[in-house]
Write a protein that holds these residues in place. Structure first.
Motif, PDB file in Angstrom:
ATOM      1  N   TYR A 298       1.159  -1.430  -0.006  1.00 30.19           N
ATOM      2  CA  TYR A 298      -0.249  -0.096   0.083  1.00 30.19           C
ATOM      3  C   TYR A 298       0.821   1.387   0.002  1.00 30.19           C
ATOM      4  O   TYR A 298       0.824   2.421  -0.583  1.00 30.19           O
ATOM      5  N   LYS A 299       1.678   1.170   0.735  1.00 26.83           N
ATOM      6  CA  LYS A 299       3.100   2.794   0.451  1.00 26.83           C
ATOM      7  C   LYS A 299       3.341   3.029  -0.496  1.00 26.83           C
ATOM      8  O   LYS A 299       3.703   3.725  -1.271  1.00 26.83           O
ATOM      9  N   ALA A 300       3.738   1.626  -0.991  1.00 26.85           N
ATOM     10  CA  ALA A 300       4.668   1.758  -2.859  1.00 26.85           C
ATOM     11  C   ALA A 300       3.752   2.303  -3.360  1.00 26.85           C
ATOM     12  O   ALA A 300       4.109   3.069  -4.152  1.00 26.85           O
TER      13      ALA A 300
ATOM     14  N   ALA B   1      -3.595   9.414   4.138  1.00 26.41           N
ATOM     15  CA  ALA B   1      -3.578  11.032   4.903  1.00 26.41           C
ATOM     16  C   ALA B   1      -2.120  10.997   4.553  1.00 26.41           C
ATOM     17  O   ALA B   1      -1.837  12.354   4.606  1.00 26.41           O
ATOM     18  N   ASP B   2      -1.176  10.344   5.218  1.00 30.05           N
ATOM     19  CA  ASP B   2       0.301  10.843   5.568  1.00 30.05           C
ATOM     20  C   ASP B   2       0.854  11.439   4.388  1.00 30.05           C
ATOM     21  O   ASP B   2       2.034  12.050   4.436  1.00 30.05           O
ATOM     22  N   LYS B   3       0.228  11.045   3.177  1.00 31.67           N
ATOM     23  CA  LYS B   3       0.817  11.011   2.128  1.00 31.67           C
ATOM     24  C   LYS B   3       0.056  12.097   1.107  1.00 31.67           C
ATOM     25  O   LYS B   3       0.541  11.703   0.129  1.00 31.67           O
ATOM     26  N   SER B   4      -0.732  12.528   1.315  1.00 36.77           N
ATOM     27  CA  SER B   4      -1.560  13.810   0.725  1.00 36.77           C
ATOM     28  C   SER B   4      -2.521  13.645   0.070  1.00 36.77           C
ATOM     29  O   SER B   4      -2.915  14.341  -0.801  1.00 36.77           O
ATOM     30  N   PHE B   5      -2.694  12.806   0.661  1.00 35.88           N
ATOM     31  CA  PHE B   5      -4.522  12.559  -0.096  1.00 35.88           C
ATOM     32  C   PHE B   5      -5.463  13.086   0.749  1.00 35.88           C
ATOM     33  O   PHE B   5      -4.845  12.628   2.172  1.00 35.88           O
ATOM     34  N   LYS B   6      -6.407  13.224   0.093  1.00 30.62           N
ATOM     35  CA  LYS B   6      -7.838  13.891   0.822  1.00 30.62           C
ATOM     36  C   LYS B   6      -9.465  13.088   0.666  1.00 30.62           C
ATOM     37  O   LYS B   6      -9.272  12.049  -0.091  1.00 30.62           O
TER      38      LYS B   6
ATOM     39  N   ALA C 290      -8.998   7.190  -2.368  1.00 31.07           N
ATOM     40  CA  ALA C 290      -8.779   8.939  -1.540  1.00 31.07           C
ATOM     41  C   ALA C 290      -8.428   9.683  -2.688  1.00 31.07           C
ATOM     42  O   ALA C 290      -8.603   8.637  -3.812  1.00 31.07           O
ATOM     43  N   GLU C 291      -8.110  11.136  -2.987  1.00 26.67           N
ATOM     44  CA  GLU C 291      -8.238  11.687  -4.231  1.00 26.67           C
ATOM     45  C   GLU C 291      -6.471  12.824  -3.815  1.00 26.67           C
ATOM     46  O   GLU C 291      -6.555  12.774  -2.462  1.00 26.67           O
TER      47      GLU C 291
END
Length: 285
Positions: free
Chosen positions: A227-229, A261-266, A283-284
């Motif tokens: 998921y991170k990658a 969320a930590d990776k700037s998705f909204k 997520a957007e």
């Protein structure tokens, strides 16, 4: 004369050590439906139908089922989102909850204020997600990647079977080769490996013994590795306001949302499947 009723009784009796009564009946009806070329409803309505001609095949299939081998691998195909897919042990068997994810993507495309041009499916396996999307949204360019050459062969065969055109690419998302030319995407979707060793203890042996481990399991100490990658990849390859869809581990919903969320998705939305479990996420960027 051996009948449908006899086969149902025998299979149920023989499979009790592997499946519960309900599952055993569903599997038996699936096998009978295939071999007799009759609907399950017809088989239930006419339990005295003869199975004499199918006895040898029924016996071979029963012995395989008793080992825990999934019926979909034995028959060589399964249904997904109204389409037929060939499957073998190099790909995961498509699941009903993944159909719900595909449905969510299609609904999001229909509601999108701007036209959707390119979609990427990461870890395509049998191709069930990418092919179902292409079948339902033929004007959209669909790309699909997988690390497994064998899985891609199955997926390409399934695209031919369902007469759709998908761009299949062999690539490792954990070590993505940036020289691979890809467009920017409006939607990226993935059902990556997410089963931990703790989850494995609770799973049926027909999954753990037969389905491909590279498509299932993740390290206990880093269960969100894929998921991170994929989220990092999506930050580079999604268009502005592009959407990221995941099928997720039901016990890691909150952690997955926080990571994204930590990776700037909204506008992150966690959704439950028909069984009420946290199983998918949108997520957007």
């Amino acid at each position: 004369m051996k009948t449908v009723k006899d086969v149902l009784g025998r299979y149920k009796q023989e499979l009790i050590s592997v499946y519960d009564q309900q599952e055993a009946e569903a599997i038996t009806l699936l096998v009978l439906s295939e071999l007799l070329n009759a609907s399950k409803a017809k088989l239930k309505a006419f339990p005295e139908t003869s199975t004499d001609e199918q006895q040898e095949e029924l016996e071979i299939i029963l012995q395989e089922l008793k080992t825990g081998k999934p019926v979909q691998y034995i028959l060589g195909h399964t249904e997904f989102y109204g389409l037929s897919f060939n499957v073998n042990p190099s790909v995961l068997i498509p699941r009903p909850e993944t159909e719900e994810l595909v449905q969510w993507v299609i609904q999001s495309i229909d509601k999108s204020p701007k036209p959707i041009q390119n979609i990427l499916d990461i870890g395509t396996g049998s191709g069930c997600i990418s092919i179902s999307l292409k079948e339902n949204k033929s004007n959209i360019q669909i790309f699909a990647i997988d690390i497994s050459t064998e899985a891609l062969e199955v997926a390409k065969g399934n695209a031919l079977l369902n007469q759709v055109d998908v761009n299949f690419i062999e690539a490792d998302i954990l070590n993505f080769n940036t020289s691979i030319e890809l467009p920017k995407f409006d939607i990226i979707i993935s059902n990556p490996p997410y089963v931990t060793l703790a989850d494995k203890q609770r799973m049926h042996r027909n999954v753990t013994d037969f389905e491909p481990h590279t498509a299932l399991f993740v390290p206990e100490q880093d269960p969100l590795v894929f998921y991170k990658a994929i989220t990092d990849f999506a930050r580079l390859y999604l268009n502005e306001n592009g959407l990221l869809f995941f099928e997720i581990n039901e016990s890691l919903g909150r952690e997955t949302v926080e990571m994204i969320a930590d990776k700037s998705f909204k506008n992150i939305e966690l959704r439950q499947d028909m069984s009420g479990r946290d199983r998918m996420l949108k997520a957007e960027i």
